[in-house]
Write a protein that holds these residues in place. Structure first.
Motif, short mmCIF file in Angstrom:
data_model
loop_
_atom_site.label_atom_id
_atom_site.label_comp_id
_atom_site.label_asym_id
_atom_site.label_seq_id
_atom_site.Cartn_x
_atom_site.Cartn_y
_atom_site.Cartn_z
N VAL A 111 -39.28 12.55 -18.00
CA VAL A 111 -40.26 11.47 -18.16
C VAL A 111 -40.99 11.07 -16.89
CG1 VAL A 111 -39.05 10.51 -20.15
CG2 VAL A 111 -38.47 9.71 -17.85
N THR A 112 -40.49 11.44 -15.71
CA THR A 112 -41.17 11.06 -14.48
C THR A 112 -40.78 12.04 -13.39
OG1 THR A 112 -41.63 9.20 -12.98
CG2 THR A 112 -39.34 9.52 -13.66
N GLY A 113 -41.54 12.06 -12.31
CA GLY A 113 -41.24 13.00 -11.24
C GLY A 113 -42.09 12.79 -10.01
N ASP A 114 -41.92 13.72 -9.06
CA ASP A 114 -42.64 13.62 -7.79
C ASP A 114 -42.68 15.02 -7.17
OD1 ASP A 114 -43.88 12.15 -5.57
OD2 ASP A 114 -42.08 12.74 -4.47
N THR A 115 -43.70 15.27 -6.37
CA THR A 115 -43.84 16.55 -5.69
C THR A 115 -44.21 16.32 -4.23
OG1 THR A 115 -44.64 17.60 -7.72
CG2 THR A 115 -45.04 18.77 -5.67
N LYS A 116 -43.51 17.01 -3.34
CA LYS A 116 -43.85 17.01 -1.93
C LYS A 116 -43.91 18.46 -1.45
CE LYS A 116 -43.74 12.51 -1.06
NZ LYS A 116 -43.54 12.04 -2.44
N VAL A 117 -44.76 18.72 -0.45
CA VAL A 117 -44.89 20.05 0.12
C VAL A 117 -44.59 19.97 1.62
CG1 VAL A 117 -46.44 22.01 0.54
CG2 VAL A 117 -46.63 20.72 -1.59
N VAL A 118 -43.76 20.90 2.10
CA VAL A 118 -43.43 20.96 3.52
C VAL A 118 -43.95 22.28 4.09
CG1 VAL A 118 -41.43 19.47 3.26
CG2 VAL A 118 -41.15 21.95 3.09
N GLU A 119 -43.98 22.36 5.41
CA GLU A 119 -44.54 23.53 6.07
C GLU A 119 -43.75 24.80 5.75
OE1 GLU A 119 -43.83 20.69 7.42
OE2 GLU A 119 -45.44 19.94 8.70
N ALA A 164 -22.77 13.05 -19.15
CA ALA A 164 -21.83 13.29 -20.24
C ALA A 164 -20.39 13.02 -19.82
CB ALA A 164 -21.96 14.72 -20.75
N CYS A 165 -20.08 13.27 -18.53
CA CYS A 165 -18.71 13.06 -18.06
C CYS A 165 -18.36 11.58 -17.95
CB CYS A 165 -18.49 13.78 -16.73
SG CYS A 165 -18.31 15.56 -16.93
N SER A 166 -19.34 10.70 -18.14
CA SER A 166 -19.07 9.28 -18.30
C SER A 166 -19.07 8.88 -19.77
CB SER A 166 -20.12 8.45 -17.54
OG SER A 166 -19.98 8.63 -16.15
N GLY A 167 -19.18 9.87 -20.64
CA GLY A 167 -19.22 9.59 -22.07
C GLY A 167 -20.58 9.19 -22.57
N ALA A 168 -21.62 9.30 -21.72
CA ALA A 168 -22.94 8.81 -22.07
C ALA A 168 -23.72 9.82 -22.92
CB ALA A 168 -23.74 8.50 -20.80
N VAL A 169 -24.62 9.28 -23.73
CA VAL A 169 -25.60 10.08 -24.45
C VAL A 169 -26.85 10.13 -23.57
CG1 VAL A 169 -26.99 10.29 -26.53
CG2 VAL A 169 -24.66 9.35 -26.66
N PRO A 170 -27.21 11.29 -23.01
CA PRO A 170 -28.36 11.36 -22.10
C PRO A 170 -29.66 10.97 -22.81
CG PRO A 170 -27.00 13.33 -21.93
CD PRO A 170 -26.52 12.58 -23.13
N VAL A 171 -30.50 10.22 -22.10
CA VAL A 171 -31.75 9.74 -22.67
C VAL A 171 -32.96 10.34 -21.98
CG1 VAL A 171 -33.20 7.70 -23.05
CG2 VAL A 171 -30.72 7.57 -23.44
N ALA A 172 -32.99 10.31 -20.64
CA ALA A 172 -34.19 10.74 -19.92
C ALA A 172 -33.82 11.22 -18.53
CB ALA A 172 -35.20 9.59 -19.84
N LEU A 173 -34.66 12.11 -18.00
CA LEU A 173 -34.47 12.68 -16.68
C LEU A 173 -35.74 12.53 -15.85
CD1 LEU A 173 -32.87 16.15 -17.60
CD2 LEU A 173 -31.65 14.03 -17.05
N SER A 174 -35.57 12.48 -14.55
CA SER A 174 -36.69 12.60 -13.62
C SER A 174 -36.59 13.97 -12.95
CB SER A 174 -36.65 11.51 -12.56
OG SER A 174 -35.56 11.72 -11.68
N ALA A 175 -37.71 14.40 -12.34
CA ALA A 175 -37.73 15.69 -11.65
C ALA A 175 -38.53 15.55 -10.36
CB ALA A 175 -38.33 16.78 -12.53
N GLY A 176 -37.88 15.77 -9.23
CA GLY A 176 -38.55 15.73 -7.94
C GLY A 176 -38.52 17.11 -7.31
#
Length: 359
Positions: free
Chosen positions: A147-155, A104-116
């Motif tokens: 709309v997309t993402g990834d999961t990792k597990v650490v010790e 938004a601080c670039s004036g953009a209309v947000p469309v989609a997010l990823s989640a990792g």
């Protein structure tokens, strides 16, 4: 016999910022963070100028790229807040709101997010479920899709529960050009509401402290507020930034440096909630350096500042907005505050991080 002192032989102590290892302060959004980006990451990514005399390019909260005739804003952020849940929100809302606000601080209309997700072995699945549900609700309320993402597990013991990374893309409407370097002398400086609430809310839970009143994080998605400002003051909004790590002071300093202008503001005009003021007085903090997660700082042309302010106050996320200062051609790159005693003081970015792990 009188010994002759030769000043040319004096040796200064090792500079405070001459570190051979990463410090917590490198992630605090202040001077150390800036130096890490300028002197390590930009040269490594071939984004720094070859000539040391050439200024480092201004860095915004998101990159604006033209693809197929469409301008897209792209941003990414990681969240390592401790504790995961705090008054007013959780790491889940922060992850969604923070990336939306950078777009938004670039004036953009947000469309989609990823989640990792970086998950620690042993994390309770109920906790993970609460975080995921919080992210889903926040995205739905904002009208933005995950709309997309990834999961990792650490010790066990290596991730403090969980960390979250979100990236986002948005579309920048034609004619919108909001960059830190576009601030110009005569602009008014606006802030969308009370500062310091997020940092104090997180600290109150982490350290089990009470400051004589309830305080909640201000975490919120701000793209609707920005759209209202742009509609009310078309062409008049020159620069926007959300004052997260490093607080309001860092935001003002960064825009002053990027635009080659000076900033002057009145301390008493900055809205600081009494509970934040009390907490900062007790802990020896400056409210100007405390993080926010639901505020906007805007640099707006003088003849359109009142229209922008009215639009902000008409929006739920900006009903306590205020004009706090002006941009000047004097003292370029410096931010100066007028105090309650009628004096002035130079306001700088914090060196490191007053409150680590707050976002």
């Amino acid at each position: 016999m009188t010994e002759t002192v030769d000043p040319t032989r004096w040796v200064c102590p090792r500079p405070l910022r001459d570190h051979s290892a990463v410090m917590l302060g490198h992630g605090g959004g202040g001077v150390l963070s800036g130096e890490l980006v300028e002197h390590l990451f930009l040269p490594a990514f071939a984004a720094a100028p070859d000539d040391a005399r050439t200024p480092v390019p201004a860095l915004a909260d998101s990159a604006v790229l033209e693809v197929g005739g469409v301008r897209l804003a792209f941003s990414t952020d990681s969240y390592v807040v401790r504790p995961l849940f705090f008054p007013g929100g959780s790491i889940g809302e922060l992850a969604v709101h923070g990336t939306i606000n950078d777009l938004a601080c670039s004036g953009a209309v947000p469309v989609a997010l990823s989640a990792g997700f970086i998950l620690e072995e042993g994390l309770d699945l109920e906790v993970l479920g609460r975080v995921a549900e919080a992210m889903g609700r926040a995205a739905a309320r904002a009208g933005v899709r995950l709309v997309t993402g990834d999961t990792k597990v650490v010790e066990r013991g290596l991730a403090d529960g969980l960390y979250v990374n979100t990236s986002g893309i948005g579309v920048v409407p034609p004619g919108v050009d909001i960059r830190p370097e576009r601030a110009r002398p005569g602009d008014r400086v606006l802030v969308s509401g009370p500062i310091g609430e997020h940092g104090v809310a997180v600290l109150s839970v982490r350290e089990n402290l009470e400051f004589g009143g309830d305080v909640r994080s201000d975490t919120a998605a701000l793209h609707g507020l920005v759209a209202a400002m742009l509609a009310a003051a078309p062409g008049g909004v020159h620069a926007l930034r959300d004052p997260t790590r490093g607080g309001l002071a860092t935001t003002l300093c960064e825009i002053a440096a990027a635009s080659g202008t000076g900033v002057e503001f009145t301390e008493s005009a900055v809205p600081v909630p009494p509970v934040v003021e009390a907490a900062c007085a007790f802990l020896g903090l400056d409210p100007l350096h405390v993080a926010n997660e639901g505020k906007i700082v805007a640099f707006v042309a003088a003849d359109e500042a009142d229209a922008a302010l009215a639009a902000m106050r008409a929006h739920p996320a900006g009903h306590e907005a205020a004009i706090i200062g002006t941009v000047t051609a004097d003292h370029p790159g410096l931010v100066v505050a007028r105090t309650a005693f009628g004096t002035t003081r130079v306001v700088d970015r914090p060196l490191g991080e007053q409150l680590p792990r707050i976002c």
